[in-house]
Structures are given as C-alpha cells and as structure tokens.
Design an enzyme around this catalytic site. Structure first.
Site, PDB file in Angstrom:
ATOM      1  N   LEU A 101      11.516 -19.422  -3.701  1.00  0.00           N
ATOM      2  CA  LEU A 101      10.565 -19.168  -3.537  1.00  0.00           C
ATOM      3  C   LEU A 101       9.552 -18.859  -4.708  1.00  0.00           C
ATOM      4  O   LEU A 101       9.603 -19.279  -5.934  1.00  0.00           O
ATOM      5  CB  LEU A 101      11.268 -17.850  -3.560  1.00  0.00           C
ATOM      6  N   ASP A 129       1.001  -0.789  -0.038  1.00  0.00           N
ATOM      7  CA  ASP A 129      -0.470  -0.053  -0.103  1.00  0.00           C
ATOM      8  C   ASP A 129       0.935   1.582   0.676  1.00  0.00           C
ATOM      9  O   ASP A 129       2.019   0.900   0.658  1.00  0.00           O
ATOM     10  CB  ASP A 129      -0.502   0.228   1.299  1.00  0.00           C
ATOM     11  N   HIS A 133       3.385   3.153  -8.607  1.00  0.00           N
ATOM     12  CA  HIS A 133       3.266   1.705  -9.207  1.00  0.00           C
ATOM     13  C   HIS A 133       4.494   1.096  -9.476  1.00  0.00           C
ATOM     14  O   HIS A 133       4.925   0.143  -9.521  1.00  0.00           O
ATOM     15  CB  HIS A 133       1.689   1.697 -10.025  1.00  0.00           C
TER      16      HIS A 133
END
Length: 248
Positions: free
Chosen positions: A134, A23, A40
């Site tokens: 991962l 956020d 972004h």
C-alpha cells in the site's frame, strides 16, 4: 472479522485508490469536553488502522487530507500540536509501515514546514521508497488549486506554449498514482474543500456523518459496499460496459 469486512472480501471490485478527507477531529473532542488536539491524536490511530485494513483487502493507494493550505489559519496552539504530531508520526509510523512493506509519500508545499519536519519527510520517504505494498500519500500544506498551478508553472519553465491534459497530469503531486476511484469525507460536510480538484473528475463520492475518530473498519466497509453498487461508465452507456461491471 465483521460482516462488512466479509462482504468486501467476497467481491473483486476493490477500489485501487481511495482518497479521504478526515474531518471531525475537533468536534469529536469537543463533544467529549476534551481539547481539540485530542481528537487529532485519536484520528491518527484511526488512520493507522485504516492503512492496515486497506492493505489487507487490496487497496493499492490511500491518499488522506491531513493539513490544507487553509489550516494555517487555525489557532496557533492547534497548529503547533499538529506539526508535533506530524513529526512524531513520520518517525514512528514510517518504521511500522516499512516493516509492513508500505510506502509513505507526502504531497504538498513543504516550504512552510520547519527544517526538522522537512528532514523527517525525506527520511520517511527514503526508508519506504522501495516497498511494494500500500502507498499512503499524506496531503500536508496541500491545496488542489496550488497543485494545478505548480504543475502549470513547471511546464512554463520547460518552455511549453501549449499544454495538454497529459502534460499537466505528469507534473501533479499524484502523477505516479491512478486517479482515485472512491472519495470519502467524514464529519457530515458535503464538499471537497480544495482537495485533488483535478484528480477527482471521475471519482465516486461518499459522504458520512461519522466523525473521523469514530470511523472504523465497519464504516469503511459501508463506503466500499456503496462504491461496489455503482456503475462507473466514464461517458459510456450501461450496455457498453462488460457484464461484470454492470449494476442492476
């Protein structure tokens, strides 16, 4: 290597699964008199760095909230930019993740995405499916309530009349991953915003005022250190825990 990273590597209590709400991208850009979309773009770089760091310290699963079902309400220009950024990242980052033995998975309702984006998702997932490092799960057009409902509807189609927790869990979007050990939300908000409602039942929460584009390895280290100082009892008393899991 900074001191926070060194501290992490000296401990064995690394969370297997970290979930993150990224956020603050728009606010970061606004503070710098930039268009929101630039936040972004910067945020994607932060995510790339975090993936590499998580892989290095032994985190096995990283799930990030990239685009919620509610985010379709944002200005069309911003939504269009996010979709373009998503498509670009699927191609470029999937190649990089594949070279680094990472697996990419996208969770959420794909029906509202363009044919091009859906094809990009399938291609990226197929490319990295056999990797053993991962796993990065990107929640896109995702909502926790939707996740539970779609799982329940699958069970109804199977003819289930009584549903157990195990039944529901195997149809959730993260059925192949352990439940998150640590949840991080950047940007100063202290809510989970319809993210992984079922899966976060026993997760440790960590909130920070740092905006996502400024969230770096040091900030992540502080979150890990906070997690490592907590007792995870799952209903038991401290005395019932193995000595290495007791805190204080």
């Amino acid at each position: 290597m900074n001191s926070s990273t060194q501290t992490i590597l000296e401990h064995s209590q690394i969370p297997r699964h970290v979930a993150v709400i990224m956020d603050g991208n728009g606010r970061w850009a606004k503070k710098r008199l930039m268009p929101r979309v630039m936040g972004h773009k910067r945020g994607l770089t932060v995510l790339e760095n975090l993936c590499e760091h998580c892989s290095a310290i032994g985190v096995q699963y990283l799930t990030v909230f990239a685009f919620s079902t509610e985010n379709w309400r944002r200005p069309q220009e911003e939504v269009s930019f996010l979709m373009g950024l998503f498509l670009q990242a699927l191609d470029k980052q999937a190649q990089k993740m594949h070279r680094n033995n990472m697996r990419l998975k996208v969770i959420g309702d794909r029906s509202r995405f363009s044919v091009e984006i859906r094809a990009g998702i399938e291609k990226a997932e197929a490319l990295t499916a056999g990797n053993t490092g991962l796993t990065l799960a990107i929640a896109a057009d995702y909502g926790g309530r939707w996740d539970i409902l779609q799982a329940a509807n699958k069970l109804l189609k199977e003819g289930k009349t009584e549903i157990t927790e195990a039944d529901l869990s195997r149809h959730l979007m993260l059925a192949d991953a352990p439940e998150p050990d640590l949840f991080i939300r950047t940007g100063g908000e202290t809510r989970i915003s319809n993210f992984l409602l079922w899966q976060l039942a026993y997760t440790e929460f960590y909130f920070t005022d740092i905006l996502w584009p400024d969230f770096n390895v040091r900030a992540f280290g502080e979150a890990i250190e906070s997690y490592q100082k907590r007792e995870r009892r799952f209903g038991r008393t401290s005395e019932q825990l193995p000595p290495e899991q007791q805190r204080g």
